[in-house]
Design a protein around this motif. Structure first.
Motif, PDB file in Angstrom:
ATOM      1  N   GLY A 105       0.812  -1.143   0.173  1.00 32.99           N
ATOM      2  CA  GLY A 105      -0.064  -0.086  -0.073  1.00 32.99           C
ATOM      3  C   GLY A 105       0.848   1.370  -0.041  1.00 32.99           C
ATOM      4  O   GLY A 105       0.585   1.841  -0.767  1.00 32.99           O
ATOM      5  N   LEU A 106       1.831   1.328   1.014  1.00 35.81           N
ATOM      6  CA  LEU A 106       2.668   2.322   0.728  1.00 35.81           C
ATOM      7  C   LEU A 106       3.402   2.549  -0.412  1.00 35.81           C
ATOM      8  O   LEU A 106       3.707   3.661  -1.067  1.00 35.81           O
ATOM      9  CB  LEU A 106       3.884   2.307   2.176  1.00 35.81           C
ATOM     10  CG  LEU A 106       3.263   2.424   3.408  1.00 35.81           C
ATOM     11  CD1 LEU A 106       4.185   1.743   4.491  1.00 35.81           C
ATOM     12  CD2 LEU A 106       2.415   3.424   3.709  1.00 35.81           C
ATOM     13  N   THR A 147       2.746  -6.442 -13.242  1.00 35.48           N
ATOM     14  CA  THR A 147       2.828  -6.406 -11.947  1.00 35.48           C
ATOM     15  C   THR A 147       2.460  -5.066 -11.126  1.00 35.48           C
ATOM     16  O   THR A 147       2.062  -4.861 -10.268  1.00 35.48           O
ATOM     17  CB  THR A 147       4.055  -7.117 -11.271  1.00 35.48           C
ATOM     18  OG1 THR A 147       5.040  -6.603 -12.042  1.00 35.48           O
ATOM     19  CG2 THR A 147       3.891  -8.494 -11.588  1.00 35.48           C
ATOM     20  N   PRO A 148       3.392  -3.962 -11.811  1.00 35.99           N
ATOM     21  CA  PRO A 148       2.865  -2.617 -11.249  1.00 35.99           C
ATOM     22  C   PRO A 148       1.560  -2.059 -11.233  1.00 35.99           C
ATOM     23  O   PRO A 148       1.168  -1.314 -10.048  1.00 35.99           O
ATOM     24  CB  PRO A 148       3.656  -1.846 -11.893  1.00 35.99           C
ATOM     25  CG  PRO A 148       4.669  -2.503 -12.794  1.00 35.99           C
ATOM     26  CD  PRO A 148       4.074  -3.741 -12.956  1.00 35.99           C
ATOM     27  N   CYS A 149       0.590  -2.610 -12.134  1.00 37.01           N
ATOM     28  CA  CYS A 149      -0.662  -2.164 -12.092  1.00 37.01           C
ATOM     29  C   CYS A 149      -1.350  -2.980 -11.141  1.00 37.01           C
ATOM     30  O   CYS A 149      -2.234  -2.296 -10.484  1.00 37.01           O
ATOM     31  CB  CYS A 149      -1.172  -2.193 -13.471  1.00 37.01           C
ATOM     32  SG  CYS A 149      -0.352  -1.210 -14.719  1.00 37.01           S
ATOM     33  N   VAL A 150      -1.239  -4.308 -11.404  1.00 34.39           N
ATOM     34  CA  VAL A 150      -2.576  -5.161 -10.396  1.00 34.39           C
ATOM     35  C   VAL A 150      -1.561  -5.774  -9.241  1.00 34.39           C
ATOM     36  O   VAL A 150      -2.679  -6.333  -8.296  1.00 34.39           O
ATOM     37  CB  VAL A 150      -3.145  -6.117 -11.422  1.00 34.39           C
ATOM     38  CG1 VAL A 150      -3.759  -5.466 -12.595  1.00 34.39           C
ATOM     39  CG2 VAL A 150      -2.071  -7.139 -12.097  1.00 34.39           C
ATOM     40  N   GLY A 151      -0.370  -5.923  -9.133  1.00 36.70           N
ATOM     41  CA  GLY A 151       0.221  -6.913  -8.452  1.00 36.70           C
ATOM     42  C   GLY A 151      -0.213  -6.418  -6.829  1.00 36.70           C
ATOM     43  O   GLY A 151      -0.620  -7.252  -5.900  1.00 36.70           O
ATOM     44  N   PRO A 152       0.313  -5.217  -6.450  1.00 39.36           N
ATOM     45  CA  PRO A 152      -0.119  -4.947  -4.833  1.00 39.36           C
ATOM     46  C   PRO A 152      -1.632  -5.095  -4.436  1.00 39.36           C
ATOM     47  O   PRO A 152      -1.807  -5.438  -3.498  1.00 39.36           O
ATOM     48  CB  PRO A 152       0.245  -3.545  -4.861  1.00 39.36           C
ATOM     49  CG  PRO A 152       1.229  -3.129  -5.957  1.00 39.36           C
ATOM     50  CD  PRO A 152       0.741  -4.037  -7.127  1.00 39.36           C
ATOM     51  N   ALA A 213      -6.201   3.993  -3.499  1.00 41.15           N
ATOM     52  CA  ALA A 213      -5.810   2.436  -3.533  1.00 41.15           C
ATOM     53  C   ALA A 213      -4.907   2.122  -2.460  1.00 41.15           C
ATOM     54  O   ALA A 213      -4.843   0.992  -1.831  1.00 41.15           O
ATOM     55  CB  ALA A 213      -5.366   2.105  -4.965  1.00 41.15           C
ATOM     56  N   GLY A 214      -3.906   2.927  -2.297  1.00 39.18           N
ATOM     57  CA  GLY A 214      -2.843   2.453  -1.459  1.00 39.18           C
ATOM     58  C   GLY A 214      -3.115   2.577  -0.065  1.00 39.18           C
ATOM     59  O   GLY A 214      -3.065   1.774   0.849  1.00 39.18           O
ATOM     60  N   LEU A 215      -4.144   3.750   0.234  1.00 39.43           N
ATOM     61  CA  LEU A 215      -4.596   3.620   1.780  1.00 39.43           C
ATOM     62  C   LEU A 215      -5.345   2.480   2.031  1.00 39.43           C
ATOM     63  O   LEU A 215      -5.677   1.901   3.090  1.00 39.43           O
ATOM     64  CB  LEU A 215      -5.698   5.028   1.920  1.00 39.43           C
ATOM     65  CG  LEU A 215      -4.772   6.356   2.008  1.00 39.43           C
ATOM     66  CD1 LEU A 215      -5.625   7.315   1.792  1.00 39.43           C
ATOM     67  CD2 LEU A 215      -4.008   6.083   3.393  1.00 39.43           C
TER      68      LEU A 215
END
Length: 247
Positions: A105-106, A147-152, A213-215
């Motif tokens: 998230g961060l 991965t950068p788009c949907v991975g986290p 999204a990160g929060l």
């Protein structure tokens, strides 16, 4: 509380779609897969345009969505099956998983960057004769490589899937995530002009989307770490009482 988890999975899929490295490339992907230029798709979408071209683009977007959905659903089944086998270690695993989701998230918020999550596999295919099976293959590559788009966000959903009671529930969770990500692709193929208008409005808010999204990932990660994910479900039911009617 499965219906709440399904709602969260669909929302996560949509957030993945409007992420800055997916949304701007949607017209290009539709054009690449279907063999129709963006200008041709826009002309076909206008009143009196060639709707056969529109349906051609929609068919390709359907197979593209099917491709990445197959991979995500398989991951959901694997996560659920593994979760059942590791149930006796779930307390430890939930804390480790919670920390990882907070870190994701961060990263997503841009507070720091993890180089491994910034790797992006791009597929180059000579498409002299576009076919729907080629679009299916591109969808498979999308699932493995973007991965950068949907991975986290996907990692958070997989962690929730790993805690489901049955493999079927984990499959359902990832199927709904795929629907949240894939349905806008299909709608974009069907109404490209309205998609372009939507993109023009949301483009200036891309960084805000990343922060939101990160929060959400940080909140879910903390809840999983504390073993209080059910409290989040209760809050969602309080905020969206209609969820209780689902399923």
């Amino acid at each position: 509380m499965l219906e709440v988890s399904l709602f969260a999975a669909f929302t996560a899929g949509f957030l993945s779609f409007i992420s800055p490295c997916v949304l701007p490339l949607v017209p290009a992907y539709l054009s690449f897969m279907s063999g129709i230029s963006v200008d041709e798709m826009r002309a076909a979408d206008e009143e009196g345009g060639d709707r056969d071209l529109t349906w051609h683009a929609v068919r390709h977007s359907l197979f593209f969505v099917l491709g990445f959905s197959l991979v995500f659903i398989a991951l959901g089944a694997t996560a659920s099956a593994l979760g059942q086998k590791l149930m006796e270690y779930m307390d430890i695993l939930s804390k480790v998983g919670g920390v990882l989701i907070v870190v994701f998230g961060l990263h997503y918020m841009g507070l720091f960057r993890i180089s491994a999550l910034n790797l992006e596999a791009r597929l180059q295919v000579d498409r002299k004769s576009p076919s729907v099976w080629g679009s299916l293959f591109i969808g498979l590559a999308f699932a493995f490589g973007w991965t950068p788009c949907v991975g986290p966000i996907l990692a958070g959903i997989l962690m929730v899937a790993g805690g489901q009671d049955t493999v079927g529930q984990g499959i359902g969770l990832l199927a709904v995530y795929s629907l949240g990500l894939g349905l806008p692709f299909i709608l974009a193929g069907f109404a490209i002009n309205r998609f372009m208008a939507f993109f023009a409005r949301i483009r200036k808010h891309m960084h805000k989307v990343e922060i939101v999204a990160g929060l959400l990932l940080v909140v879910v990660g903390v809840m999983i770490f504390m073993g209080n994910l059910s409290q989040l479900s209760a809050l969602l039911l309080e905020w969206f009482p209609g969820l209780a009617e689902l399923g």
